[in-house]
Design an enzyme around this catalytic site. Sequence first.
Site, PDB file in Angstrom:
ATOM      1  N   TYR A 118       0.824  -1.220   0.000  1.00 17.45           N
ATOM      2  CA  TYR A 118       0.000   0.000   0.000  1.00 17.45           C
ATOM      3  C   TYR A 118       0.861   1.274   0.000  1.00 17.45           C
ATOM      4  CZ  TYR A 118      -3.224   3.450   2.111  1.00 17.45           C
ATOM      5  OH  TYR A 118      -3.957   4.571   2.407  1.00 17.45           O
ATOM      6  N   LEU A 153      12.845 -11.235   1.855  1.00 21.94           N
ATOM      7  CA  LEU A 153      14.014 -10.737   2.605  1.00 21.94           C
ATOM      8  C   LEU A 153      14.644 -11.838   3.451  1.00 21.94           C
ATOM      9  CD1 LEU A 153      13.060  -7.169   3.910  1.00 21.94           C
ATOM     10  CD2 LEU A 153      14.171  -7.829   1.782  1.00 21.94           C
ATOM     11  N   LYS A 188       2.076  -6.512   9.191  1.00 19.20           N
ATOM     12  CA  LYS A 188       1.611  -5.320   9.922  1.00 19.20           C
ATOM     13  C   LYS A 188       0.296  -5.469  10.677  1.00 19.20           C
ATOM     14  CE  LYS A 188      -1.035  -3.493   6.079  1.00 19.20           C
ATOM     15  NZ  LYS A 188      -1.502  -2.342   5.344  1.00 19.20           N
ATOM     16  N   SER A 199       6.367   3.067  13.218  1.00 18.89           N
ATOM     17  CA  SER A 199       4.939   3.298  13.421  1.00 18.89           C
ATOM     18  C   SER A 199       4.730   4.059  14.718  1.00 18.89           C
ATOM     19  CB  SER A 199       4.251   1.936  13.514  1.00 18.89           C
ATOM     20  OG  SER A 199       2.965   2.079  14.040  1.00 18.89           O
ATOM     21  N   TYR A 221       3.609  -7.054  17.079  1.00 20.93           N
ATOM     22  CA  TYR A 221       3.884  -6.213  15.900  1.00 20.93           C
ATOM     23  C   TYR A 221       4.637  -4.945  16.335  1.00 20.93           C
ATOM     24  CZ  TYR A 221       3.059  -2.497  12.506  1.00 20.93           C
ATOM     25  OH  TYR A 221       3.237  -1.428  11.650  1.00 20.93           O
ATOM     26  N   LYS A 223       8.654  -3.308  15.623  1.00 29.25           N
ATOM     27  CA  LYS A 223       9.039  -1.951  15.193  1.00 29.25           C
ATOM     28  C   LYS A 223      10.037  -1.335  16.189  1.00 29.25           C
ATOM     29  CE  LYS A 223       6.645  -1.753  11.448  1.00 29.25           C
ATOM     30  NZ  LYS A 223       7.337  -1.913  10.175  1.00 29.25           N
ATOM     31  N   ARG A 267     -12.413  -1.963  21.406  1.00 25.69           N
ATOM     32  CA  ARG A 267     -11.529  -3.032  20.922  1.00 25.69           C
ATOM     33  C   ARG A 267     -10.352  -3.137  21.894  1.00 25.69           C
ATOM     34  NH1 ARG A 267      -9.187  -2.419  14.863  1.00 25.69           N
ATOM     35  NH2 ARG A 267      -8.223  -0.596  15.827  1.00 25.69           N
TER      36      ARG A 267
HETATM   37  P1  NAD Z   1       1.626  -3.723   3.012  1.00 24.48           P
HETATM   38  O1  NAD Z   1       1.378  -5.060   3.630  1.00 24.48           O
HETATM   39  O2  NAD Z   1       0.672  -3.240   2.009  1.00 24.48           O
HETATM   40  O3  NAD Z   1       3.105  -3.682   2.390  1.00 24.48           O
HETATM   41  C1  NAD Z   1       4.174  -4.415   2.913  1.00 24.48           C
HETATM   42  C2  NAD Z   1       4.817  -5.175   1.768  1.00 24.48           C
HETATM   43  O4  NAD Z   1       5.924  -5.924   2.253  1.00 24.48           O
HETATM   44  C3  NAD Z   1       3.849  -6.169   1.092  1.00 24.48           C
HETATM   45  O5  NAD Z   1       3.853  -5.932  -0.287  1.00 24.48           O
HETATM   46  C4  NAD Z   1       4.443  -7.526   1.441  1.00 24.48           C
HETATM   47  O6  NAD Z   1       4.209  -8.468   0.425  1.00 24.48           O
HETATM   48  C5  NAD Z   1       5.918  -7.189   1.627  1.00 24.48           C
HETATM   49  N1  NAD Z   1       6.654  -8.091   2.491  1.00 24.48           N
HETATM   50  C6  NAD Z   1       6.361  -8.470   3.763  1.00 24.48           C
HETATM   51  N2  NAD Z   1       7.296  -9.297   4.240  1.00 24.48           N
HETATM   52  C7  NAD Z   1       8.237  -9.455   3.255  1.00 24.48           C
HETATM   53  C8  NAD Z   1       9.433 -10.198   3.140  1.00 24.48           C
HETATM   54  N3  NAD Z   1       9.872 -10.977   4.118  1.00 24.48           N
HETATM   55  N4  NAD Z   1      10.137 -10.111   1.989  1.00 24.48           N
HETATM   56  C9  NAD Z   1       9.699  -9.346   0.969  1.00 24.48           C
HETATM   57  N5  NAD Z   1       8.561  -8.631   1.012  1.00 24.48           N
HETATM   58  C10 NAD Z   1       7.829  -8.695   2.144  1.00 24.48           C
HETATM   59  O7  NAD Z   1       1.747  -2.676   4.208  1.00 24.48           O
HETATM   60  P2  NAD Z   1       1.810  -1.091   4.180  1.00 24.48           P
HETATM   61  O8  NAD Z   1       0.551  -0.574   4.794  1.00 24.48           O
HETATM   62  O9  NAD Z   1       2.211  -0.597   2.850  1.00 24.48           O
HETATM   63  O10 NAD Z   1       2.962  -0.851   5.245  1.00 24.48           O
HETATM   64  C11 NAD Z   1       4.310  -0.702   4.868  1.00 24.48           C
HETATM   65  C12 NAD Z   1       5.163  -0.613   6.107  1.00 24.48           C
HETATM   66  O11 NAD Z   1       4.690   0.462   6.917  1.00 24.48           O
HETATM   67  C13 NAD Z   1       5.113  -1.860   6.991  1.00 24.48           C
HETATM   68  O12 NAD Z   1       6.398  -2.094   7.513  1.00 24.48           O
HETATM   69  C14 NAD Z   1       4.149  -1.456   8.091  1.00 24.48           C
HETATM   70  O13 NAD Z   1       4.413  -2.161   9.284  1.00 24.48           O
HETATM   71  C15 NAD Z   1       4.449   0.021   8.242  1.00 24.48           C
HETATM   72  N6  NAD Z   1       3.313   0.772   8.804  1.00 24.48           N
HETATM   73  C16 NAD Z   1       2.079   0.682   8.212  1.00 24.48           C
HETATM   74  C17 NAD Z   1       1.004   1.349   8.779  1.00 24.48           C
HETATM   75  C18 NAD Z   1      -0.369   1.243   8.171  1.00 24.48           C
HETATM   76  O14 NAD Z   1      -1.354   1.531   8.873  1.00 24.48           O
HETATM   77  N7  NAD Z   1      -0.524   0.868   6.905  1.00 24.48           N
HETATM   78  C19 NAD Z   1       1.169   2.128   9.945  1.00 24.48           C
HETATM   79  C20 NAD Z   1       2.452   2.220  10.503  1.00 24.48           C
HETATM   80  C21 NAD Z   1       3.507   1.531   9.921  1.00 24.48           C
HETATM   81  N1  UFG Z   2     -12.239   1.453  14.474  1.00 29.08           N
HETATM   82  C1  UFG Z   2     -13.599   1.227  14.554  1.00 29.08           C
HETATM   83  N2  UFG Z   2     -14.133   0.224  13.804  1.00 29.08           N
HETATM   84  C2  UFG Z   2     -13.371  -0.549  12.958  1.00 29.08           C
HETATM   85  C3  UFG Z   2     -11.975  -0.298  12.883  1.00 29.08           C
HETATM   86  C4  UFG Z   2     -11.446   0.707  13.665  1.00 29.08           C
HETATM   87  O1  UFG Z   2     -14.312   1.894  15.308  1.00 29.08           O
HETATM   88  O2  UFG Z   2     -13.919  -1.454  12.304  1.00 29.08           O
HETATM   89  C5  UFG Z   2     -11.666   2.554  15.272  1.00 29.08           C
HETATM   90  C6  UFG Z   2     -10.590   2.128  16.257  1.00 29.08           C
HETATM   91  O3  UFG Z   2     -11.161   1.736  17.478  1.00 29.08           O
HETATM   92  C7  UFG Z   2      -9.732   3.399  16.345  1.00 29.08           C
HETATM   93  C8  UFG Z   2      -9.846   4.006  14.933  1.00 29.08           C
HETATM   94  O4  UFG Z   2     -11.022   3.446  14.377  1.00 29.08           O
HETATM   95  O5  UFG Z   2     -10.299   4.298  17.245  1.00 29.08           O
HETATM   96  C9  UFG Z   2      -8.658   3.674  14.046  1.00 29.08           C
HETATM   97  O6  UFG Z   2      -8.457   2.271  14.029  1.00 29.08           O
HETATM   98  P1  UFG Z   2      -7.503   1.564  12.966  1.00 29.08           P
HETATM   99  O7  UFG Z   2      -7.604   0.094  13.191  1.00 29.08           O
HETATM  100  O8  UFG Z   2      -7.800   2.062  11.599  1.00 29.08           O
HETATM  101  O9  UFG Z   2      -6.057   2.111  13.349  1.00 29.08           O
HETATM  102  P2  UFG Z   2      -5.255   2.028  14.719  1.00 29.08           P
HETATM  103  O10 UFG Z   2      -5.064   3.436  15.200  1.00 29.08           O
HETATM  104  O11 UFG Z   2      -5.842   1.085  15.670  1.00 29.08           O
HETATM  105  O12 UFG Z   2      -3.875   1.386  14.232  1.00 29.08           O
HETATM  106  C10 UFG Z   2      -3.118   1.946  13.157  1.00 29.08           C
HETATM  107  C11 UFG Z   2      -2.392   0.826  12.406  1.00 29.08           C
HETATM  108  C12 UFG Z   2      -1.385   0.163  13.298  1.00 29.08           C
HETATM  109  C13 UFG Z   2      -0.456   1.196  13.870  1.00 29.08           C
HETATM  110  C14 UFG Z   2      -1.258   2.272  14.577  1.00 29.08           C
HETATM  111  C15 UFG Z   2      -0.367   3.374  15.074  1.00 29.08           C
HETATM  112  O13 UFG Z   2      -3.324  -0.143  11.967  1.00 29.08           O
HETATM  113  O14 UFG Z   2      -0.601  -0.722  12.528  1.00 29.08           O
HETATM  114  O15 UFG Z   2      -2.203   2.851  13.674  1.00 29.08           O
HETATM  115  O16 UFG Z   2       0.306   3.935  14.017  1.00 29.08           O
HETATM  116  F1  UFG Z   2       0.359   0.594  14.759  1.00 29.08           F
END
Ligand code: NAD
Ligand code: UFG
Length: 345
Positions: A11, A59, A84, A124, A148, A152, A291
């Site tokens: 993403y 990786l 993630k 994160s 998770y 990080k 939650r």
């Molecule tokens: P995503 O799952 O869409 O992208 C991660 C990508 O890494 C995927 O394409 C997956 O196939 C690849 N991947 C995972 N393990 C691998 C491995 N061992 N070797 C090669 N490829 C691998 O997730 P995203 O939302 O794009 O998140 C990207 C990064 O940002 C992640 O490290 C995630 O933890 C971090 N992050 C995401 C969020 C969020 O809410 N989306 C919030 C904070 C941090």
């Molecule tokens: N929520 C709902 N209903 C749902 C999903 C979420 O009410 O179906 C609420 C949650 O309780 C929270 C808010 O919407 O108040 C956001 O929830 P998310 O699950 O979208 O996001 P979080 O803040 O819980 O977590 C996100 C990422 C984590 C990251 C964190 C801090 O998913 O990976 O932000 O960066 F660790």
Amino acid sequence: MKILVTGGAGYIGSHTCVELLNAGYEVVVVDNLMNSKQEALDRVKQITGKDLLFYNVDLLDKKALSKVFLEHDISAVIHFAGLKAVGESVSLPLKYYHNNITGTLNLCEVMEEFGVDRMVFSSSATVYGHQDCVPFHEELSLQATNPYGRTKLMIEEILQDVYVSNNNWSIALLRYFNPVGAHLSGLIGEDPNGIPNNLFPYITQVAVGKLEKLSVFGGDYSTHDGTGVRDYIHVVDLANGHLKALEHVLNKTGVNAYNLGTGKGYSVLDMINSFEKTTGKTIPYQITERRPGDIAISYADPSKAKKELGWEALKGIDEICRDSWRWQSQNPNGYDTKLERQVTK
Ligand code: NAD
Ligand code: UFG
């Protein structure tokens, strides 16, 4: 200049590849597609009119990773690859530790072997854990509340140690708040597997008719309307933050953490209202139990990123809602176009 993007098919990675290509960088993506589709990269090429190189490499496979470094003169790495899902990490901690930590160790070892010492890492806001005061600034003490989050936190510490051992390294630890939204083209966006865990993909899937109604987790938090408050950041703003961090690590040495957030908090009900207003769709919802593990309020103090990287988020929640909806309505089954053909037949 060639940039290696691990997890580039995902993403945030795919949106960052668009911005990198638009800025004139050459892009080499390494992804094992465990949570993404190669189609995302085809669409990155379509959006930019530029090519990138893709390696289906895990990786955890250090030999295959070394081969990529052997074939390309990499200047820096943007490291997104990782698992993630918070809930899944509680039930499968070893999978998370192995994939995220061992994957990063392999990457750092190969980088060292090839003399590549510039990295932008996806951390994160989860590393702040439960805090008493908002906004969250980078100097707060860190704590993780699930496996998770611990991956990080551990990776941040590992990268600090790597820098201490060799001051030529330059590393940016980017602490994302809540990435949401999609590219303006509607061609790339978030495509979660199964029922979404996160608020935004859940809202858009209710709007498109794939899910019946949203459960709002908790209506009794001490917030302006009782629902949880978060800092929702548009994924294109986030992608641009990576370009600023990349410029920074290319020009300076050191290890630094930066919050990537907007500095503004919105509740779940604020987001539902904004979505309904900007898209004209109604989101049926019910308020349910909290939650487990959720905190009431999280939002960033983004001033360090503004001061040191020259970056700030520009897009607001209406743009987030509009762009998320464009992606979801144009791609009701995400990148699975085969499924779409079946549905529309
Ligand atoms: P995503 O799952 O869409 O992208 C991660 C990508 O890494 C995927 O394409 C997956 O196939 C690849 N991947 C995972 N393990 C691998 C491995 N061992 N070797 C090669 N490829 C691998 O997730 P995203 O939302 O794009 O998140 C990207 C990064 O940002 C992640 O490290 C995630 O933890 C971090 N992050 C995401 C969020 C969020 O809410 N989306 C919030 C904070 C941090
Ligand atoms: N929520 C709902 N209903 C749902 C999903 C979420 O009410 O179906 C609420 C949650 O309780 C929270 C808010 O919407 O108040 C956001 O929830 P998310 O699950 O979208 O996001 P979080 O803040 O819980 O977590 C996100 C990422 C984590 C990251 C964190 C801090 O998913 O990976 O932000 O960066 F660790």
